[in-house]
Design a protein around this motif. Structure first.
Motif, PDB file in Angstrom:
ATOM      1  N   ILE A  51       0.683   4.427  12.601  1.00 39.03           N
ATOM      2  CA  ILE A  51       1.395   3.843  11.465  1.00 39.03           C
ATOM      3  C   ILE A  51       2.388   4.844  10.889  1.00 39.03           C
ATOM      4  CG2 ILE A  51       1.128   3.031   9.080  1.00 39.03           C
ATOM      5  CD1 ILE A  51      -1.583   1.840   9.955  1.00 39.03           C
ATOM      6  N   LEU A  52       1.934   6.083  10.736  1.00 38.28           N
ATOM      7  CA  LEU A  52       2.788   7.124  10.162  1.00 38.28           C
ATOM      8  C   LEU A  52       3.991   7.436  11.048  1.00 38.28           C
ATOM      9  CD1 LEU A  52       0.022   9.558   8.845  1.00 38.28           C
ATOM     10  CD2 LEU A  52       1.423   8.002   7.496  1.00 38.28           C
ATOM     11  N   SER A  53       3.819   7.274  12.353  1.00 39.52           N
ATOM     12  CA  SER A  53       4.912   7.584  13.280  1.00 39.52           C
ATOM     13  C   SER A  53       5.950   6.477  13.373  1.00 39.52           C
ATOM     14  CB  SER A  53       4.344   7.867  14.681  1.00 39.52           C
ATOM     15  OG  SER A  53       3.761   6.699  15.237  1.00 39.52           O
ATOM     16  N   THR A  54       5.578   5.273  12.948  1.00 38.29           N
ATOM     17  CA  THR A  54       6.487   4.137  13.081  1.00 38.29           C
ATOM     18  C   THR A  54       7.092   3.680  11.753  1.00 38.29           C
ATOM     19  OG1 THR A  54       4.590   2.615  12.927  1.00 38.29           O
ATOM     20  CG2 THR A  54       5.324   3.260  15.136  1.00 38.29           C
ATOM     21  N   VAL A  55       6.554   4.174  10.651  1.00 33.85           N
ATOM     22  CA  VAL A  55       7.055   3.789   9.330  1.00 33.85           C
ATOM     23  C   VAL A  55       7.728   4.988   8.684  1.00 33.85           C
ATOM     24  CG1 VAL A  55       6.437   2.891   7.055  1.00 33.85           C
ATOM     25  CG2 VAL A  55       5.199   2.108   9.078  1.00 33.85           C
ATOM     26  N   SER A  56       8.872   4.777   8.088  1.00 33.64           N
ATOM     27  CA  SER A  56       9.625   5.877   7.483  1.00 33.64           C
ATOM     28  C   SER A  56       8.934   6.388   6.214  1.00 33.64           C
ATOM     29  CB  SER A  56      11.043   5.432   7.138  1.00 33.64           C
ATOM     30  OG  SER A  56      11.024   4.345   6.222  1.00 33.64           O
ATOM     31  N   GLU A  57       9.174   7.668   5.911  1.00 27.75           N
ATOM     32  CA  GLU A  57       8.592   8.294   4.731  1.00 27.75           C
ATOM     33  C   GLU A  57       9.006   7.526   3.481  1.00 27.75           C
ATOM     34  OE1 GLU A  57       9.663  12.239   2.342  1.00 27.75           O
ATOM     35  OE2 GLU A  57       8.795  12.685   4.307  1.00 27.75           O
ATOM     36  N   GLY A  58       8.045   7.272   2.612  1.00 26.62           N
ATOM     37  CA  GLY A  58       8.313   6.532   1.387  1.00 26.62           C
ATOM     38  C   GLY A  58       7.993   5.061   1.511  1.00 26.62           C
ATOM     39  N   ASN A  59       7.798   4.581   2.743  1.00 30.13           N
ATOM     40  CA  ASN A  59       7.473   3.165   2.960  1.00 30.13           C
ATOM     41  C   ASN A  59       6.065   2.983   3.525  1.00 30.13           C
ATOM     42  OD1 ASN A  59      10.025   1.984   2.175  1.00 30.13           O
ATOM     43  ND2 ASN A  59      10.876   2.889   4.036  1.00 30.13           N
ATOM     44  N   ILE A  60       5.315   4.066   3.573  1.00 30.33           N
ATOM     45  CA  ILE A  60       3.957   4.007   4.120  1.00 30.33           C
ATOM     46  C   ILE A  60       3.002   3.469   3.062  1.00 30.33           C
ATOM     47  CG2 ILE A  60       2.057   5.372   5.063  1.00 30.33           C
ATOM     48  CD1 ILE A  60       4.323   7.415   5.888  1.00 30.33           C
ATOM     49  N   ASP A  61       2.294   2.416   3.380  1.00 29.27           N
ATOM     50  CA  ASP A  61       1.394   1.790   2.416  1.00 29.27           C
ATOM     51  C   ASP A  61       0.012   1.601   3.049  1.00 29.27           C
ATOM     52  OD1 ASP A  61       0.118   0.391   0.432  1.00 29.27           O
ATOM     53  OD2 ASP A  61       1.713  -1.076   0.140  1.00 29.27           O
ATOM     54  N   LEU A  62      -0.930   2.399   2.586  1.00 30.04           N
ATOM     55  CA  LEU A  62      -2.322   2.289   3.032  1.00 30.04           C
ATOM     56  C   LEU A  62      -3.224   1.957   1.846  1.00 30.04           C
ATOM     57  CD1 LEU A  62      -2.422   5.382   5.430  1.00 30.04           C
ATOM     58  CD2 LEU A  62      -2.439   2.981   6.111  1.00 30.04           C
ATOM     59  N   SER A  63      -2.663   1.271   0.877  1.00 30.61           N
ATOM     60  CA  SER A  63      -3.412   0.918  -0.325  1.00 30.61           C
ATOM     61  C   SER A  63      -4.605   0.029  -0.008  1.00 30.61           C
ATOM     62  CB  SER A  63      -2.496   0.189  -1.317  1.00 30.61           C
ATOM     63  OG  SER A  63      -1.420   1.003  -1.699  1.00 30.61           O
ATOM     64  N   ASN A  64      -5.677   0.241  -0.767  1.00 34.42           N
ATOM     65  CA  ASN A  64      -6.888  -0.593  -0.689  1.00 34.42           C
ATOM     66  C   ASN A  64      -7.641  -0.492   0.628  1.00 34.42           C
ATOM     67  OD1 ASN A  64      -6.533  -1.751  -3.334  1.00 34.42           O
ATOM     68  ND2 ASN A  64      -4.894  -2.997  -2.455  1.00 34.42           N
ATOM     69  N   LYS A  65      -7.277   0.460   1.475  1.00 31.17           N
ATOM     70  CA  LYS A  65      -8.005   0.638   2.724  1.00 31.17           C
ATOM     71  C   LYS A  65      -9.266   1.459   2.480  1.00 31.17           C
ATOM     72  CE  LYS A  65      -4.846  -1.357   5.269  1.00 31.17           C
ATOM     73  NZ  LYS A  65      -5.098  -2.698   5.877  1.00 31.17           N
ATOM     74  N   ASP A  66     -10.258   1.252   3.320  1.00 37.26           N
ATOM     75  CA  ASP A  66     -11.453   2.077   3.282  1.00 37.26           C
ATOM     76  C   ASP A  66     -11.381   3.053   4.445  1.00 37.26           C
ATOM     77  OD1 ASP A  66     -13.952   3.232   3.151  1.00 37.26           O
ATOM     78  OD2 ASP A  66     -14.953   1.381   2.563  1.00 37.26           O
ATOM     79  N   LEU A  67     -11.088   4.303   4.129  1.00 39.70           N
ATOM     80  CA  LEU A  67     -10.931   5.348   5.146  1.00 39.70           C
ATOM     81  C   LEU A  67     -12.028   6.404   5.000  1.00 39.70           C
ATOM     82  CD1 LEU A  67      -7.043   5.770   4.909  1.00 39.70           C
ATOM     83  CD2 LEU A  67      -8.361   4.188   6.349  1.00 39.70           C
ATOM     84  N   SER A  68     -13.140   5.988   4.480  1.00 37.52           N
ATOM     85  CA  SER A  68     -14.246   6.908   4.242  1.00 37.52           C
ATOM     86  C   SER A  68     -14.809   7.470   5.539  1.00 37.52           C
ATOM     87  CB  SER A  68     -15.374   6.197   3.482  1.00 37.52           C
ATOM     88  OG  SER A  68     -14.925   5.734   2.224  1.00 37.52           O
ATOM     89  N   GLY A  69     -15.168   8.750   5.499  1.00 35.58           N
ATOM     90  CA  GLY A  69     -15.848   9.383   6.616  1.00 35.58           C
ATOM     91  C   GLY A  69     -14.966   9.817   7.772  1.00 35.58           C
ATOM     92  N   LEU A  70     -13.654   9.563   7.693  1.00 33.42           N
ATOM     93  CA  LEU A  70     -12.767   9.905   8.804  1.00 33.42           C
ATOM     94  C   LEU A  70     -12.342  11.371   8.777  1.00 33.42           C
ATOM     95  CD1 LEU A  70     -10.324   6.843   8.843  1.00 33.42           C
ATOM     96  CD2 LEU A  70     -12.293   7.237  10.337  1.00 33.42           C
ATOM     97  N   ASP A  71     -11.889  11.876   9.911  1.00 37.28           N
ATOM     98  CA  ASP A  71     -11.260  13.188   9.984  1.00 37.28           C
ATOM     99  C   ASP A  71      -9.752  12.968   9.930  1.00 37.28           C
ATOM    100  OD1 ASP A  71     -10.280  15.692  10.444  1.00 37.28           O
ATOM    101  OD2 ASP A  71     -11.165  15.943  12.437  1.00 37.28           O
ATOM    102  N   LEU A  72      -9.177  13.199   8.744  1.00 36.99           N
ATOM    103  CA  LEU A  72      -7.738  13.029   8.532  1.00 36.99           C
ATOM    104  C   LEU A  72      -7.099  14.372   8.200  1.00 36.99           C
ATOM    105  CD1 LEU A  72      -7.840   9.753   6.374  1.00 36.99           C
ATOM    106  CD2 LEU A  72      -7.620   9.976   8.861  1.00 36.99           C
TER     107      LEU A  72
END
Length: 266
Positions: A51-72
């Motif tokens: 997602i980050l590689s295909t969406v331009s900076e400032g337009n990335i929206d990961l709101s309301n996602k559950d990303l718990s427990g991941l290695d980010l």
């Protein structure tokens, strides 16, 4: 255990519901609302990177996602919209979260060591037990729960963490750093007015020109901290350790602090 899905995330007027959210914060802090065994995150690390590689900076929206427990760790989220996202026990060490909107996120027990959160917005956020060792939070706007969080050597210079005076009908929203470890942290020019810092460890912290007016410093340890031109007007100094502090003669409002006679200087 209850799998937590916050319905308030779906509401457009965030601030209207912050008082209710803090009740949820308390439940999360006490470990009552946690993911169930067998739970999986909404996205994988690989999907997020795509997602980050295909969406331009400032337009990335990961709101309301559950990303718990991941290695980010070490991912660049700069200027992303992360409103209401859950990062419970997530590894975000070294991640770039500068200028992001992280209002109402859950970062309980998250690893944010060495992360860049400069100029981010963290309003109504849970950071209980989070690791922010060496993190950059300079210029951040934050009203959050950081009880027992580790902010050793973190940069909080010019952070705006004063109480929100615009939502008095809902109850005063305060920054909570009770029991947090701020050893060696840089709080130069930070606004911590009305903040809860009871029993916080602020040894050797730099509080030059910081605003601690009306804050609760009861039981806090400020041994060898630099308090040059720091504002302590109305601050609660009950059993506050002020041994060997720097800038004592330049303190602002010390005569207007509360329980000054109960502070420990030597």
């Amino acid at each position: 255990m209850i799998f937590y899905k916050n319905p308030l995330y779906l509401l457009p007027d965030r601030r209207k519901y912050f008082s209710k959210y803090w009740l949820v914060s308390l439940l999360l802090t006490c470990g009552i609302l946690l993911p169930l065994p067998g739970w999986t995150a909404d996205l994988t690390r690989e999907q997020i990177l795509n997602i980050l590689s295909t969406v331009s900076e400032g337009n990335i929206d990961l709101s309301n996602k559950d990303l718990s427990g991941l290695d980010l760790s070490h991912i660049d989220f700069k200027r992303a919209r992360l409103w209401g996202t859950k990062f419970y026990n997530t590894n975000l060490s070294g991640a770039n979260l500068s200028e992001t909107n992280m209002d109402l996120t859950v970062l309980q027990s998250a690893n944010l060591s060495q992360a860049n959160l400069s100029k981010a917005s963290l309003y109504g956020v849970i950071l209980t037990n989070a690791d922010l060792t060496g993190a950059n939070l300079s210029g951040v706007r934050m009203i959050a729960t950081l009880e027992k969080a580790n902010l050793t050597n973190a940069n909080l210079s010019y952070a705006k963490m004063g109480a929100d005076m615009k939502n008095q009908p809902m109850g005063l929203m305060r920054m909570t750093l009770a029991g947090a470890n701020l050893t060696g942290a840089d709080l130069t020019g930070a606004d911590l007015s009305k903040a809860r810092l009871s029993f916080a460890n602020l040894t050797r912290a730099n509080l030059t020109e910081a605003d601690l007016s009306e804050s609760d410093l009861s039981g806090a340890d400020l041994t060898e901290a630099d308090l040059s031109r720091c504002n302590l007007s109305g601050a609660n100094l009950t059993r506050t350790l002020l041994r060997h502090i720097k800038g004592r003669d330049t303190l602002v409002g010390l005569d207007k602090s509360r329980n000054l006679d109960k502070a420990i200087w030597e």
